[in-house]
Design a protein around this motif. Sequence first.
Motif, PDB file in Angstrom:
ATOM      1  N   VAL A  53      28.809  24.996   7.861  1.00  0.00           N
ATOM      2  CA  VAL A  53      28.123  23.971   7.077  1.00  0.00           C
ATOM      3  C   VAL A  53      27.489  24.622   5.858  1.00  0.00           C
ATOM      4  N   PRO A  54      27.363  23.877   4.752  1.00  0.00           N
ATOM      5  CA  PRO A  54      26.669  24.424   3.579  1.00  0.00           C
ATOM      6  C   PRO A  54      25.180  24.565   3.862  1.00  0.00           C
ATOM      7  N   LEU A  55      24.546  25.455   3.106  1.00  0.00           N
ATOM      8  CA  LEU A  55      23.119  25.696   3.318  1.00  0.00           C
ATOM      9  C   LEU A  55      22.302  24.417   3.180  1.00  0.00           C
ATOM     10  N   SER A  56      22.717  23.521   2.320  1.00  0.00           N
ATOM     11  CA  SER A  56      21.967  22.285   2.115  1.00  0.00           C
ATOM     12  C   SER A  56      21.925  21.412   3.358  1.00  0.00           C
ATOM     13  N   GLN A  57      22.821  21.665   4.313  1.00  0.00           N
ATOM     14  CA  GLN A  57      22.868  20.888   5.549  1.00  0.00           C
ATOM     15  C   GLN A  57      22.532  21.727   6.783  1.00  0.00           C
ATOM     16  N   ALA A  58      22.048  22.942   6.569  1.00  0.00           N
ATOM     17  CA  ALA A  58      21.893  23.883   7.681  1.00  0.00           C
ATOM     18  C   ALA A  58      20.487  23.955   8.258  1.00  0.00           C
ATOM     19  N   LEU A  59      19.502  23.307   7.638  1.00  0.00           N
ATOM     20  CA  LEU A  59      18.138  23.403   8.148  1.00  0.00           C
ATOM     21  C   LEU A  59      18.053  22.879   9.580  1.00  0.00           C
ATOM     22  N   GLY A  60      17.485  23.678  10.471  1.00  0.00           N
ATOM     23  CA  GLY A  60      17.323  23.280  11.860  1.00  0.00           C
ATOM     24  C   GLY A  60      18.548  23.481  12.727  1.00  0.00           C
ATOM     25  N   ARG A  61      19.675  23.853  12.123  1.00  0.00           N
ATOM     26  CA  ARG A  61      20.876  24.098  12.922  1.00  0.00           C
ATOM     27  C   ARG A  61      20.791  25.474  13.576  1.00  0.00           C
ATOM     28  N   VAL A  62      21.620  25.681  14.600  1.00  0.00           N
ATOM     29  CA  VAL A  62      21.586  26.931  15.371  1.00  0.00           C
ATOM     30  C   VAL A  62      22.838  27.730  15.074  1.00  0.00           C
ATOM     31  N   THR A  63      22.655  28.979  14.671  1.00  0.00           N
ATOM     32  CA  THR A  63      23.788  29.816  14.284  1.00  0.00           C
ATOM     33  C   THR A  63      24.671  30.127  15.496  1.00  0.00           C
ATOM     34  N   ALA A  64      25.978  30.074  15.273  1.00  0.00           N
ATOM     35  CA  ALA A  64      26.932  30.343  16.343  1.00  0.00           C
ATOM     36  C   ALA A  64      27.359  31.803  16.377  1.00  0.00           C
ATOM     37  N   TYR A 167      20.246  31.292  16.588  1.00  0.00           N
ATOM     38  CA  TYR A 167      18.961  31.326  15.886  1.00  0.00           C
ATOM     39  C   TYR A 167      18.808  30.020  15.116  1.00  0.00           C
ATOM     40  N   ARG A 168      17.694  29.328  15.327  1.00  0.00           N
ATOM     41  CA  ARG A 168      17.464  28.065  14.631  1.00  0.00           C
ATOM     42  C   ARG A 168      16.993  28.351  13.204  1.00  0.00           C
ATOM     43  N   LEU A 169      17.710  27.814  12.228  1.00  0.00           N
ATOM     44  CA  LEU A 169      17.481  28.159  10.830  1.00  0.00           C
ATOM     45  C   LEU A 169      16.256  27.438  10.258  1.00  0.00           C
ATOM     46  N   THR A 170      15.411  28.205   9.586  1.00  0.00           N
ATOM     47  CA  THR A 170      14.207  27.703   8.940  1.00  0.00           C
ATOM     48  C   THR A 170      14.417  27.683   7.427  1.00  0.00           C
ATOM     49  N   PRO A 171      13.518  27.053   6.654  1.00  0.00           N
ATOM     50  CA  PRO A 171      13.639  27.125   5.186  1.00  0.00           C
ATOM     51  C   PRO A 171      13.680  28.560   4.669  1.00  0.00           C
ATOM     52  N   ALA A 172      12.901  29.456   5.274  1.00  0.00           N
ATOM     53  CA  ALA A 172      12.917  30.855   4.834  1.00  0.00           C
ATOM     54  C   ALA A 172      14.279  31.489   5.076  1.00  0.00           C
ATOM     55  N   ASN A 173      14.915  31.160   6.201  1.00  0.00           N
ATOM     56  CA  ASN A 173      16.257  31.690   6.474  1.00  0.00           C
ATOM     57  C   ASN A 173      17.250  31.232   5.420  1.00  0.00           C
ATOM     58  N   LEU A 174      17.158  29.973   5.018  1.00  0.00           N
ATOM     59  CA  LEU A 174      18.089  29.452   4.014  1.00  0.00           C
ATOM     60  C   LEU A 174      17.913  30.193   2.693  1.00  0.00           C
ATOM     61  N   ALA A 175      16.663  30.494   2.338  1.00  0.00           N
ATOM     62  CA  ALA A 175      16.405  31.205   1.084  1.00  0.00           C
ATOM     63  C   ALA A 175      16.989  32.612   1.125  1.00  0.00           C
ATOM     64  N   ILE A 176      16.798  33.336   2.217  1.00  0.00           N
ATOM     65  CA  ILE A 176      17.292  34.713   2.273  1.00  0.00           C
ATOM     66  C   ILE A 176      18.810  34.744   2.373  1.00  0.00           C
ATOM     67  N   LEU A 177      19.415  33.728   2.990  1.00  0.00           N
ATOM     68  CA  LEU A 177      20.876  33.646   3.026  1.00  0.00           C
ATOM     69  C   LEU A 177      21.437  33.463   1.620  1.00  0.00           C
ATOM     70  N   ARG A 178      20.840  32.552   0.874  1.00  0.00           N
ATOM     71  CA  ARG A 178      21.303  32.346  -0.512  1.00  0.00           C
ATOM     72  C   ARG A 178      21.060  33.594  -1.346  1.00  0.00           C
ATOM     73  N   PHE A 179      19.913  34.242  -1.169  1.00  0.00           N
ATOM     74  CA  PHE A 179      19.570  35.473  -1.887  1.00  0.00           C
ATOM     75  C   PHE A 179      20.632  36.538  -1.645  1.00  0.00           C
ATOM     76  N   ALA A 180      21.236  36.518  -0.439  1.00  0.00           N
ATOM     77  CA  ALA A 180      22.238  37.513  -0.065  1.00  0.00           C
ATOM     78  C   ALA A 180      23.667  37.038  -0.305  1.00  0.00           C
ATOM     79  N   GLY A 181      23.817  35.894  -0.996  1.00  0.00           N
ATOM     80  CA  GLY A 181      25.151  35.456  -1.379  1.00  0.00           C
ATOM     81  C   GLY A 181      25.888  34.627  -0.356  1.00  0.00           C
ATOM     82  N   VAL A 182      25.183  34.113   0.649  1.00  0.00           N
ATOM     83  CA  VAL A 182      25.833  33.303   1.691  1.00  0.00           C
ATOM     84  C   VAL A 182      25.566  31.831   1.396  1.00  0.00           C
ATOM     85  N   GLU A 183      26.615  31.027   1.298  1.00  0.00           N
ATOM     86  CA  GLU A 183      26.454  29.600   1.011  1.00  0.00           C
ATOM     87  C   GLU A 183      26.944  28.702   2.140  1.00  0.00           C
TER      88      GLU A 183
END
Length: 431
Positions: A53-64, A167-183
């Motif tokens: 899923v794109p980061l814009s839809q990933a808040l609260g989702r659990v990483t597989a 791991y359940r994704l938080t807003p901070a996780n989304l920011a660091i993922l984008r910072f590291a080039g993951v979309e």
Amino acid sequence: MENHQQDKIICSSATCTGCATRCHRQQKAPLSRDEALTILFERVRFDLAKEFVPLSQALGRVTAEPTYAAFSVPPADTAQHDGIMVNWEEVKELLAGGCRVLSENQFRLRVMGSVLEEPFDTVIPLEQVSHLADGRAEIRALPYQGQGIGRAGASIREGERVVPANYRLTPANLAILRFAGVERVPVWKKPKAAVIPVGGDLVGPGCRPGPGQVVEADSILVEGILRECGGEAWTEPVAGDSEELICQAILRALPHCDFLILIGGLGRSGAKYGDYTAQAVEKLGRILAQGMGFGPGGKAMLLGEIQEKCVVGIPAPPHAALTQSEQYLPAIMERFLHCPCYERPEIKARLHTDYQSGVRSGYHPHVALSWTEEGYEIVPVRMGDTVDCFVNATGILIEEAEDRLMKKGEPATVQLLWGEKTVRRRSRQSD
């Protein structure tokens, strides 16, 4: 138990001894929550597919699976602050000779984030530069070699694990993922639950019930808990009071969900009092556990399996549905998603009045917490389908002793329904 035929267990009570298949017929006493869940988890699969899923839809989702940085941050050596870039050895020699003025080819004026240029290897902060004019710079002091330089990959290295699996994704996780080039991130699909209310006395939302009728309200409670835990849920039409109608409702819903929740019709006396839910589950699959040792509602609570999918039977009165749903549904969701769901902190509080505990430890009444200078006090609320139980309660009393009078001032464990700031604010409002 003798054999399986089309997911239905053929069983007579005389053949249970030594049977390897665990089910409710082997219960000699009500089960604890953990005992019942252990049986369920041993017998039923809780597998989910994964999706990206794109980061814009990933808040609260659990990483597989773990997610790794696409590139290093920063990608090159850069200035950590505004200042002048210098070659440390060259400036050291100048200072040793008594000169503090640098010519224009001995430094570069750069802002924070500028890429380091050869042969420079140190950034002197502007605060340490006395004068800049005519292409020259006068410095007060020379810092240690390499100061003011952010090295490539100092924040994140290419290939470094940014987020672990499950791991359940938080807003901070989304920011660091984008910072590291993951979309796009790999996440578990949301567990899908179909909810089937059972009962001929139920009327739909918005209807005024007549004599002997009640509004069907438990499904919105169950759906809400499942969504808070990260799942999807929908309510099927009410199933009538007959084994055949309940079976039909189950078979319609089962192909579209990961697990099934039946609400009502769970009385242990079965058809004698018009309760057919347990019979329908056993006709199509198996009951693994029925009758739990905590209340309210535990006597009728059911866990089962149909076509290798989890089936949960929840008692119908709203306060019983609330108690049992809070105890079982988050645990089942955690089994699907491999991470904690619906976590609630526990505190110790004192009883405001004498309180009679339940017949068996494991009764979980809702209570109100009052904040005093000496800490929290537990104030019982009206149990049942009341505003006190569903709105005014701020905690759940976890009884730790069987059938005894708990005295005023005695400490007890309470799970918080809200954060402590909210609990204290509501306590002040009720004073």
